[in-house]
Design an enzyme around this catalytic site. Structure first.
Site, mmCIF file in Angstrom:
data_model
loop_
_atom_site.group_PDB
_atom_site.id
_atom_site.type_symbol
_atom_site.label_atom_id
_atom_site.label_comp_id
_atom_site.label_asym_id
_atom_site.label_seq_id
_atom_site.Cartn_x
_atom_site.Cartn_y
_atom_site.Cartn_z
ATOM 1 N N GLU A 1 2.600 0.522 -7.890
ATOM 2 C CA GLU A 1 2.104 1.765 -7.302
ATOM 3 C C GLU A 1 2.837 2.986 -7.876
ATOM 4 O OE1 GLU A 1 1.669 3.743 -2.810
ATOM 5 O OE2 GLU A 1 2.964 1.997 -3.167
ATOM 6 N N LYS B 1 -6.851 4.991 -2.719
ATOM 7 C CA LYS B 1 -6.388 4.352 -1.480
ATOM 8 C C LYS B 1 -7.132 4.913 -0.271
ATOM 9 C CE LYS B 1 -2.052 3.367 1.011
ATOM 10 N NZ LYS B 1 -0.598 3.656 1.043
ATOM 11 N N CYS C 1 -0.403 -0.532 -1.814
ATOM 12 C CA CYS C 1 0.696 -0.568 -0.843
ATOM 13 C C CYS C 1 0.306 -1.389 0.384
ATOM 14 C CB CYS C 1 1.118 0.852 -0.473
ATOM 15 S SG CYS C 1 2.713 0.938 0.382
#
Length: 614
Positions: A350, A418, A475
């Site tokens: 990430e 995301k 994540c």
């Protein structure tokens, strides 16, 4: 020393007494008296006659008696919070303890049964929430410059959640609920209490795992995640079925050791309670038996590919290390290719690139100075999957926390933004207002937020003549069953998670994240690849078994052959989603509504019986 003497000694303190004689403090204490009666309206019933006289000093005495009356229950709640945190992944037990999990919340359930009112139940919930959250999530203290807000916010949030949830548990589990207006005196023993407690707990876990404030950490199922046979039930019920079994076993033990508020049950009650324990153990055996059968049944594999996962052990949040971090990533990638040959795909972690790549290709043509990034891409001749900011639209200044796939020629073939952002860290409500931005910048230390993605986009690549597609949850998105389930429905052949947990500085934080993600493999029967900054970098097969991994907080690469599983049909969970906890939520709601609805009828019957007796 008797508890009454403690109260008198406090009141005898001259320095405090002189201060308390002031009219301002008197007014404050009078207001506090109203607040105190809210929490313990029956306090005077346990006090010696004449001790509470209505004076200002009376308030302190009431407070002492209030603590004395609840001390055992609060200790039980705190002890249960400790046990629950130990049963989850921690520094001493990396994968938690399946032996402690099935008994961890028995003390707090016993505390709920003991207390006299809804308000006391809320207090028990607060203590349990604070203790369990601080002990299991203490690593949030290392969450950058605004760590006080993360650990403080999560702790306060869970204290509030449990303050709302535990009164419902009290109504379901405590015979003393008849002291309120919810239940009548003729309905003291609640039928199927362990079932209702477990159903309510699972419904609560669902609610806290959805929405803007969603945080699916610390679920009851995680306490037994190290038992491979048990987690296979995830393909049927998701994580929720196993949570139900764990809590049902806890609640059945409660039923056995204590009749409703009266100590040890009589033989009839003991037999009934023993029946619940037998039922709970039968459920455990059934789940384990199903898992053993499924572990012997391999999920079909339609192909495989080679991947290199790079774990740089650098924190992309730190300032001043952008160049050195990128050099480590490139060096480890080259080392893997030299040692093992060119893979089908390279995966970084990430935000490995800290600048939007398309808008900064000229910059990356000369950065790092010793080894420019675009030259590195041409050299490895392999698609690179990496985290990087992504501009929402060419003319906008809003960015997503994204994953991009860069081809050897430097072009971006696909990207994903995301969707489930970290509340009050990556996303802040009303950020568009200047006064909100100013507060978070000057007080909290947050200077910008991400824009959430709105589409479950997939990535594609070829290996040995086969085309594969994969999702890239970012994540903690791989801890959300609903997020990964959407990817499964979009047609992902496998899931590739990119994570940065290096800021946590602890193994327990990374193992807790891993345990939450582990269930996604079983729920979808797909491979899960986790490429992280510092751990836990691992590849799991469709049964949740580890294929290969890297040690924590070590700069290293993982060259691995990744199987691509293709189940013959969608799993029950993938097809039905969170139907189990939703049904539990409906069950508990109907039960509570029915209890309240029949309140007046029961009270009328009680009054009629009293009148007949006269």
């Amino acid at each position: 020393m008797d508890i009454r003497d403690v109260g008198h000694e406090i009141m005898a303190s001259r320095s405090w007494w002189k201060f308390s004689e002031g009219p301002i403090l008197t007014h404050i204490m009078e207001k506090f008296q109203v607040f105190f009666f809210y929490f313990d309206p029956n306090c005077s019933k346990i006090a010696p006659s004449g001790l509470f006289d209505g004076s200002v000093s009376d308030i302190t005495r009431r407070f002492v008696y209030h603590l004395h009356g609840m001390s055992t229950s609060l200790l039980l709640a705190a002890f249960s919070g400790f046990l629950y945190s130990v049963s989850l992944p921690n520094e001493l037990l990396p994968f938690g303890s399946p032996l402690i999990g099935p008994i961890a919340v028995v003390p707090v359930f016993l505390a709920v049964v003991r207390v006299r009112s809804i308000r006391h139940a809320a207090t028990v919930g607060v203590v349990f929430g604070v203790v369990s959250t601080l002990l299991s999530n203490y690593w949030l203290m290392f969450f950058g410059e605004f760590s006080v807000w993360t650990i403080g916010g999560v702790t306060v949030g869970y204290a509030a959640y449990n303050a709302l949830f535990f009164p419902f548990l009290w109504v379901i589990s405590s015979p003393k609920a008849s002291l309120t207006t919810v239940l009548s005196s003729r309905d003291r023993v609640l039928p199927y209490r362990p079932v209702l407690i477990a159903a309510a707990w699972v419904a609560y876990e669902l609610l806290k795992s959805r929405g803007f404030l969603a945080y699916p950490w610390g679920l009851a199922a995680y306490t037994v995640s190290s038992v491979q046979s048990l987690i296979q039930s995830g393909e049927l019920f998701g994580v929720w079925g196993l949570s139900f079994v764990v809590v049902f076993l806890n609640a059945s033990i409660l039923e056995f050791i204590s009749a409703p508020g009266t100590g040890f049950p009589d033989p009839k009650e003991r037999r009934r309670a023993l029946g619940y324990i037998v039922s709970a153990l039968a459920l455990v055996v059934t789940f384990a038996g199903f898992g053993m059968v499924r572990l012997r049944q391999e999920v079909p594999i339609v192909g495989e590919f080679t991947a290199v996962l790079i774990q740089p052990n650098t924190d992309s949040w730190e300032t001043g290390n952008e160049e050195s971090s990128l050099l480590v990533l490139q060096s480890l990638t080259r080392e893997a290719i030299i040692e093992h040959g060119r893979p089908d795909i390279v995966v970084w972690s990430e935000t490995s690139l800290r600048r939007p790549y398309p808008e900064n290709q000229e910059f990356f043509g000369r950065f790092p100075a010793r080894d420019p990034f675009t030259q590195f891409l041409r050299e490895i001749e392999t698609p690179l999957v990496t985290g990087a900011p992504w501009r929402v639209t060419p003319d906008a200044h809003d960015y997503m926390n994204a994953v991009i796939m860069i081809k050897p020629d430097g072009s971006v073939s696909e990207w994903y933004g995301k969707q489930q952002l970290v509340p009050f860290a990556e996303e802040i409500p009303f950020w568009e207002f200047s006064f909100v931005r100013e507060f978070f910048r000057s007080v909290v230390g947050i200077f910008g937020v991400w824009t959430p993605g709105n589409e479950s986009r997939l990535f594609g690549f070829s290996a040995d003549g086969h085309e594969y597609s994969f999702s890239a949850p970012i994540c903690f998105e791989d801890a959300f069953a609903n997020v990964v389930r959407r990817f499964d429905h979009a047609g992902a052949d496998l899931h590739v998670n990119l994570t940065n947990n290096s800021w946590s500085r602890t193994d327990s934080a990374q193992y807790q994240h891993f345990v939450a993600a582990l269930f996604r493999t079983v729920e979808t029967r797909r491979t899960l690849v986790r490429s992280t900054n510092s751990g836990f970098t691992v590849v799991l097969d469709a049964h949740g078994r580890t294929i290969d991994s890297l040690p924590m907080f070590t700069a290293a690469y993982l060259h691995v052959t990744v199987p691509v599983h293709a189940p013959s049909h969608r799993t029950v969970y993938s097809a039905t989603g969170d139907i189990v906890p939703i049904l539990f939520l409906i069950l508990v709601t109907v039960f509570l509504v029915a209890r309240v609805h029949t309140r007046d009828r029961h009270h009328r019957l009680d009054r009629a019986d009293d009148a007949a007796g006269d």
